[in-house]
Design an enzyme around this catalytic site. Structure first.
Site, mmCIF file in Angstrom:
data_model
loop_
_atom_site.group_PDB
_atom_site.id
_atom_site.type_symbol
_atom_site.label_atom_id
_atom_site.label_comp_id
_atom_site.label_asym_id
_atom_site.label_seq_id
_atom_site.Cartn_x
_atom_site.Cartn_y
_atom_site.Cartn_z
ATOM 1 N N TYR A 1 0.832 -1.200 0.000
ATOM 2 C CA TYR A 1 0.000 0.000 0.000
ATOM 3 C C TYR A 1 0.877 1.265 0.000
ATOM 4 O O TYR A 1 1.807 1.380 0.818
ATOM 5 C CB TYR A 1 -0.903 -0.042 1.238
ATOM 6 C CG TYR A 1 -1.792 1.157 1.381
ATOM 7 C CD1 TYR A 1 -2.829 1.378 0.492
ATOM 8 C CD2 TYR A 1 -1.586 2.075 2.403
ATOM 9 C CE1 TYR A 1 -3.643 2.487 0.613
ATOM 10 C CE2 TYR A 1 -2.407 3.187 2.542
ATOM 11 C CZ TYR A 1 -3.431 3.385 1.641
ATOM 12 O OH TYR A 1 -4.224 4.485 1.761
ATOM 13 N N LYS B 1 -11.991 -0.663 4.893
ATOM 14 C CA LYS B 1 -12.284 -1.430 3.695
ATOM 15 C C LYS B 1 -13.340 -2.511 3.986
ATOM 16 O O LYS B 1 -14.462 -2.176 4.265
ATOM 17 C CB LYS B 1 -10.979 -2.010 3.141
ATOM 18 C CG LYS B 1 -9.794 -1.002 3.161
ATOM 19 C CD LYS B 1 -9.988 0.171 2.220
ATOM 20 C CE LYS B 1 -8.969 1.302 2.393
ATOM 21 N NZ LYS B 1 -7.572 0.932 2.430
HETATM 22 C C1 LIG Z 1 -6.357 1.554 2.828
HETATM 23 C C2 LIG Z 1 -5.230 0.695 3.185
HETATM 24 C C3 LIG Z 1 -4.372 1.029 4.250
HETATM 25 C C4 LIG Z 1 -4.503 2.322 5.031
HETATM 26 O O1 LIG Z 1 -5.703 2.373 5.742
HETATM 27 P P1 LIG Z 1 -6.490 3.744 6.062
HETATM 28 O O2 LIG Z 1 -7.699 3.248 6.787
HETATM 29 O O3 LIG Z 1 -6.805 4.376 4.747
HETATM 30 O O4 LIG Z 1 -5.607 4.593 6.886
HETATM 31 C C5 LIG Z 1 -3.357 0.137 4.561
HETATM 32 N N1 LIG Z 1 -3.175 -0.999 3.864
HETATM 33 C C6 LIG Z 1 -3.982 -1.352 2.839
HETATM 34 C C7 LIG Z 1 -3.732 -2.624 2.113
HETATM 35 C C8 LIG Z 1 -5.021 -0.522 2.455
HETATM 36 O O5 LIG Z 1 -5.791 -0.857 1.424
#
Ligand SMILES: *Cc1c(COP(=O)(O)O)cnc(C)c1O
Length: 379
Positions: A98, A195
């Site tokens: 990420y 997510k």
């Molecule tokens: C979105 C995401 C993050 C970061 O998370 P946030 O809730 O946006 O701070 C970290 N790792 C992965 C794989 C992600 O998709």
């Protein structure tokens, strides 16, 4: 207990004061004490909140861990893990992860003297080769974002154990429904709950889950000392999201498989990255460590100009052009200019992330509508 039952009941007990079946949103900053130091286990809401406590219990249960900790975002959870370290300590991290994690490591923590080595973790021997006496943490993501590369968690966990380093796995893309890294030997599991766990694109949150009491104490100390805690309303939303994780993930997997096969057979599509294809390099490991392959994928077009990719990205009607993933609605994204823009272009290209790559988060709408939408957008 089977997953569906566990997800619906995880962390939630009827509220002791009223019997409310849903955990109340304890929108309070402090708690009245009967006498100085005499309280009901809650003193100040940065340190403890009943809604957050229920969610942290749920996080632990769904990741088969002993302890869960909630943070105000996924990157805040990652930030807390790196704060376990001291100047001079070394982290071995995946070279395909990420963008925000890479940015946090390189732009924030390097200047405090923590060293990061990036290796291709799809070959665990690269991790073993990078270990030094200073290695304190190994950070992996699998499947990776956006190329869907697979790392063998059990193999890397064995290397970490031998080196006396912690292994933290970012399990965001799989969700606990598809994989549980603690069962494979990881020390910490991290999620962007924004997510799949939240699942409805209405909350930013992160979490960590672990088994070791000492590690839990250290991370809880960082959580309360640094203060990146989520509010009770956000905790309530994620608690509610977790209740339907299994049904959402089942549909994400079904739709994902149909979309991946559709793309693969499309005359204008060059390559499809989805870990459920039997010829995907990580397929055997993915089938071993995951219960399904999910709805995340990316693809390139035969006409691989950035203009053509941007044309497709701007032509969908059901898929929304947006960052993020894992919600009920389908999203389309251009990693090179959106989610991964913080990774220098040379680094991106070196790791196989081309400028024309398109990423899909296949949602749980009717798959016929989703396929028709992508088909007309490719044109
Ligand atoms: C979105 C995401 C993050 C970061 O998370 P946030 O809730 O946006 O701070 C970290 N790792 C992965 C794989 C992600 O998709």
């Amino acid at each position: 207990m089977k997953l569906a039952t566990k997800y619906i009941h995880a962390g939630t007990e009827p509220d002791p004061s009223t019997g409310a079946i849903m955990t109340p949103i304890y929108q309070t900053s402090t708690y009245v004490q009967e006498a100085p130091g005499v309280n009901k286990g809650f003193e100040y809401a940065r340190s403890q909140n009943p809604t957050r406590k229920a969610l942290e219990e749920a996080y632990a249960q769904i990741e088969n861990g002993k302890f869960g900790l909630a943070f105000s975002s996924g990157v805040a959870a990652t930030d807390a893990v790196i704060k376990l370290l001291a100047p001079g300590d070394e982290v071995i991290a995946a070279n395909d992860m990420y963008g925000g994690t890479y940015r946090l490591f390189t732009k924030v923590f390097e200047k405090f003297g923590i060293q990061f080595k990036y290796v291709d973790t799809t070959h665990p021997e690269n991790v073993a080769a990078a270990i030094s006496t200073k290695t304190k943490l190994i950070w992996i993501e699998t499947p990776t974002n956006p190329l869907m590369n697979i790392t063998d968690i059990a193999a890397v966990a064995a290397i970490a154990k031998k080196a006396g380093a912690w292994l933290c796995v970012d399990n965001t893309f799989a969700s606990p429904y598809l994989k549980n890294p603690l069962d494979l030997g990881a020390d910490i599991v991290m999620h962007s709950a924004t997510k799949y766990l939240g699942g409805h694109s209405d909350v930013i949150q992160g979490c960590l889950v672990m088994n070791d009491t000492d590690l839990r104490e250290k991370l809880y100390f960082i959580q309360k000392s640094c203060g990146a805690v989520p509010g009770p309303m956000d905790c309530f939303l994620v608690l509610r999201g977790i209740k339907t994780l299994h049904v959402r993930m089942q549909r994400h997997c079904e739709n994902g498989e149909k979309m991946a096969n559709f793309l693969r057979n499309h005359s204008k599509v060059a390559q499809v990255y989805w870990c459920g294809f039997t010829d995907h390099p990580g397929y055997i490991i993915a089938s071993k460590q995951m219960r399904g392959f999910g709805g995340m994928m990316s693809f390139t077009l035969k006409d691989d100009s950035v203009e053509n990719a941007k044309r497709v990205l701007s032509s969908t009607h059901v898929f929304a052009l947006a960052e993020s993933l894992g919600g009920v609605e389908s999203l389309i994204n251009h990693p090179a200019s959106m989610t991964h823009a913080s990774i220098p272009r040379e680094e991106r290209i070196k790791n196989g992330l081309s400028d024309s790559l398109i990423r899909l988060s296949v949602g749980i709408e009717d798959i016929d509508d989703l396929i028709a939408d992508i088909d007309q957008a490719i044109g």
